[in-house]
Design a protein around this motif. Structure first.
Motif, short mmCIF file in Angstrom:
data_model
loop_
_atom_site.label_atom_id
_atom_site.label_comp_id
_atom_site.label_asym_id
_atom_site.label_seq_id
_atom_site.Cartn_x
_atom_site.Cartn_y
_atom_site.Cartn_z
N ARG A 176 0.80 -1.12 0.37
CA ARG A 176 0.00 -0.21 0.10
C ARG A 176 0.78 1.03 -0.15
NH1 ARG A 176 -5.16 1.40 3.13
NH2 ARG A 176 -4.30 0.40 4.52
N ASN A 177 1.28 0.83 0.54
CA ASN A 177 2.74 2.31 0.72
C ASN A 177 3.71 2.94 -0.85
OD1 ASN A 177 2.16 2.57 3.68
ND2 ASN A 177 3.96 1.38 4.40
N GLU A 178 4.24 1.41 -1.12
CA GLU A 178 4.77 2.16 -2.41
C GLU A 178 3.39 2.27 -3.47
OE1 GLU A 178 7.80 1.61 -5.21
OE2 GLU A 178 7.79 0.74 -3.14
N ALA A 179 2.28 1.92 -3.49
CA ALA A 179 1.33 2.64 -4.29
C ALA A 179 1.72 3.77 -3.41
CB ALA A 179 0.11 1.92 -4.27
N ILE A 180 0.90 4.63 -2.69
CA ILE A 180 0.84 5.70 -2.49
C ILE A 180 2.33 6.62 -3.54
CG2 ILE A 180 1.11 6.83 -0.68
CD1 ILE A 180 -1.03 5.33 0.62
N LYS A 181 3.38 6.29 -3.05
CA LYS A 181 4.87 6.31 -2.80
C LYS A 181 4.78 6.78 -4.61
CE LYS A 181 9.40 5.46 -3.78
NZ LYS A 181 10.56 4.42 -3.45
N ARG A 182 4.09 5.78 -5.57
CA ARG A 182 4.50 6.04 -6.89
C ARG A 182 3.04 6.95 -7.25
NH1 ARG A 182 4.75 2.91 -11.45
NH2 ARG A 182 3.36 4.14 -13.31
N ILE A 183 2.11 6.71 -6.93
CA ILE A 183 1.56 8.05 -7.47
C ILE A 183 1.12 9.51 -6.58
CG2 ILE A 183 -1.28 8.91 -6.79
CD1 ILE A 183 -2.51 6.24 -6.10
N VAL A 184 1.90 9.80 -5.34
CA VAL A 184 2.16 10.73 -5.28
C VAL A 184 3.07 11.40 -6.09
CG1 VAL A 184 2.94 12.75 -3.15
CG2 VAL A 184 1.08 10.65 -3.16
N THR A 185 4.58 10.97 -5.71
CA THR A 185 5.36 10.74 -7.10
C THR A 185 4.98 11.19 -8.39
OG1 THR A 185 6.24 8.62 -7.06
CG2 THR A 185 7.61 10.02 -5.20
N SER A 186 4.62 10.45 -8.65
CA SER A 186 4.12 10.53 -10.23
C SER A 186 3.20 11.89 -10.80
CB SER A 186 3.96 9.60 -10.94
OG SER A 186 2.54 9.73 -10.43
N ALA A 187 1.90 12.51 -9.80
CA ALA A 187 1.67 13.56 -9.87
C ALA A 187 2.56 14.44 -9.39
CB ALA A 187 0.35 12.93 -8.82
N ASP A 188 3.55 14.35 -8.81
CA ASP A 188 3.93 16.14 -8.16
C ASP A 188 3.53 16.85 -8.98
OD1 ASP A 188 4.84 17.65 -6.09
OD2 ASP A 188 6.86 17.58 -6.24
N ALA A 189 4.23 16.88 -10.18
CA ALA A 189 4.26 17.85 -10.86
C ALA A 189 3.44 18.38 -11.66
CB ALA A 189 5.76 17.22 -12.12
N LYS A 190 2.14 17.58 -11.93
CA LYS A 190 1.33 18.43 -11.96
C LYS A 190 0.72 18.09 -11.34
CE LYS A 190 1.63 14.01 -15.33
NZ LYS A 190 2.22 12.68 -15.42
N ILE A 191 0.40 18.19 -10.04
CA ILE A 191 -0.23 19.39 -8.88
C ILE A 191 0.57 20.17 -8.54
CG2 ILE A 191 -0.86 19.09 -6.22
CD1 ILE A 191 -2.34 17.05 -7.88
N SER A 192 1.81 20.46 -8.94
CA SER A 192 2.22 22.11 -9.55
C SER A 192 1.21 23.12 -10.00
CB SER A 192 3.54 21.30 -8.98
OG SER A 192 4.74 22.42 -8.78
N LEU A 193 2.08 22.25 -11.06
CA LEU A 193 1.17 22.79 -12.53
C LEU A 193 -0.03 23.29 -12.49
CD1 LEU A 193 2.40 24.07 -14.75
CD2 LEU A 193 1.81 22.15 -16.15
N LEU A 194 -0.48 22.47 -11.39
CA LEU A 194 -2.24 22.61 -11.32
C LEU A 194 -2.37 24.09 -10.66
CD1 LEU A 194 -5.36 21.92 -12.10
CD2 LEU A 194 -5.04 20.48 -9.78
N CYS A 195 -1.83 23.84 -9.30
CA CYS A 195 -1.95 24.49 -8.63
C CYS A 195 -1.51 26.59 -8.89
CB CYS A 195 -0.63 24.22 -7.29
SG CYS A 195 -1.60 22.88 -6.07
N ASP A 196 -0.20 26.10 -9.83
CA ASP A 196 0.09 27.66 -9.86
C ASP A 196 -1.24 28.21 -10.74
OD1 ASP A 196 2.37 27.16 -8.93
OD2 ASP A 196 3.37 26.54 -10.72
N THR A 197 -1.18 26.77 -12.15
CA THR A 197 -2.20 27.52 -13.03
C THR A 197 -4.24 27.76 -12.02
OG1 THR A 197 -1.90 25.80 -14.31
CG2 THR A 197 -3.76 26.93 -14.91
N ILE A 198 -4.47 27.32 -11.11
CA ILE A 198 -5.39 28.26 -10.15
C ILE A 198 -5.14 29.52 -9.33
CG2 ILE A 198 -6.61 27.70 -7.95
CD1 ILE A 198 -6.51 24.91 -8.98
#
Length: 322
Positions: A166-188
């Protein structure tokens, strides 16, 4: 044995799932606060319309007020229009992403994991749609490989939940999403800056204040007590304060979105080092919780501001660059 350092203490008293869940819950709470900015714009504009009607249909003109008049009062941003605001919906999708992450971290059964994953897919899809709307192009933040990657790591958890997987799954989700979440926050953040919502709020609040002052001047021509006048002055002062803080309302929302971006970045950075519970994550969560707690306290924003500005209408703002 007593824990000495803050990071050791976090490791003794919390589980990885606890901190991930706390991050998700705090982020969702912050995005709910940002949602309220558009709601405030809506309410301020409505208050202006109501005040205008009250000022118009007065004394000999009162008979002109009909149910049709009230029926014609439209929501400045009704539900349908509000849903059309890509910024608003992108923020909601960001909140759902955080909520899904929290649910995945705390899931107690395979069914719970599947439900959290389905909601995560929905949030990622929603982020894609609203990002395209905000950018007016066909660029997606999350692609098919991202969705496939989530499916793969979640499937690996198995029917009997293994915490390590479960931890590995969360790690994969968060780390792969980070740059995209960052860009989304900047856009908002940029949309909040450029939307003109703060101008609409301040204009509506100022109109209401002006009408209330005019009403007060009429009332004091009659016999009034000192207590009544004092209470009215206090009320008018609070309305004036609301006008002055109109810009700060939006700036607080911007601050909140950038705080989410920073906290997600911290979480991703720690997870890359296989730290699922750490002092850095705890501090990031603490900052989000503190921001949520003091969200409506504009004095806190001003105290942290190095360059306080006031325009010719008395509207306060923080001139610091984020």
């Amino acid at each position: 044995m007593l824990c000495i350092t803050a990071s050791f203490l976090a490791g003794c008293t919390t589980t990885p799932a606890t901190q991930i869940q706390a991050f998700g819950d705090s982020t969702k709470a912050i995005t709910d606060k940002v949602d309220a900015v558009i709601g405030e714009y809506n309410q301020s504009a409505l208050a202006r319309i109501h005040t205008d009607l009250a000022a118009t249909y007065n004394k000999q003109f009162a008979n002109g007020l009909t149910s049709k008049t009230l029926e014609d009062v439209a929501q400045p941003i009704d539900d349908k229009t509000k849903r059309g605001f890509a910024m608003y919906r992108a923020n909601r999708a960001l909140g759902e992403y955080a909520k899904s992450l929290s649910a995945l971290a705390s899931a107690g059964s395979r069914a719970d994991i599947d439900l959290a994953t389905a909601k995560l897919y929905g949030a990622m899809s929603g982020i894609n749609t609203q990002y395209r709307n905000m950018k007016s192009d066909n660029a997606d933040l999350f692609n098919l490989d991202d969705f496939a990657g989530v499916a793969k790591v979640v499937a690996a958890i198995g029917s009997t939940i293994v915490e390590e997987k479960r931890n590995e799954a969360i790690k994969r989700i968060v780390t792969s999403a980070d740059a995209k979440i960052s860009l989304l926050c900047d856009t908002i953040n940029k949309q909040l800056e450029d939307s003109g919502i703060h101008d609409g709020i301040s204009a509506s609040r100022q109109y209401v204040l002006s009408e209330e002052i005019r009403q007060y001047k009429g009332q004091v021509q009659k016999d009034t007590t000192l207590d009544w006048r004092r209470n009215e002055i206090k009320r008018l002062y609070e309305l004036k304060k609301g006008v002055s803080e109109s810009r700060l309302l939006v700036q607080n929302a911007q601050k909140a979105i950038l705080a989410v971006k920073s906290a997600h970045g911290t979480l991703a950075s720690e997870l890359k080092k296989d730290k699922y519970s750490s002092e850095a994550i705890a501090m990031a969560i603490g900052r989000l919780r503190d921001l949520e707690k003091h969200y409506d306290n504009y004095e806190t924003l001003l105290l942290e501001c190095k360059k306080i500005e006031k325009d010719d209408k008395g509207i306060l703002s923080c001139g610091d660059k984020p």
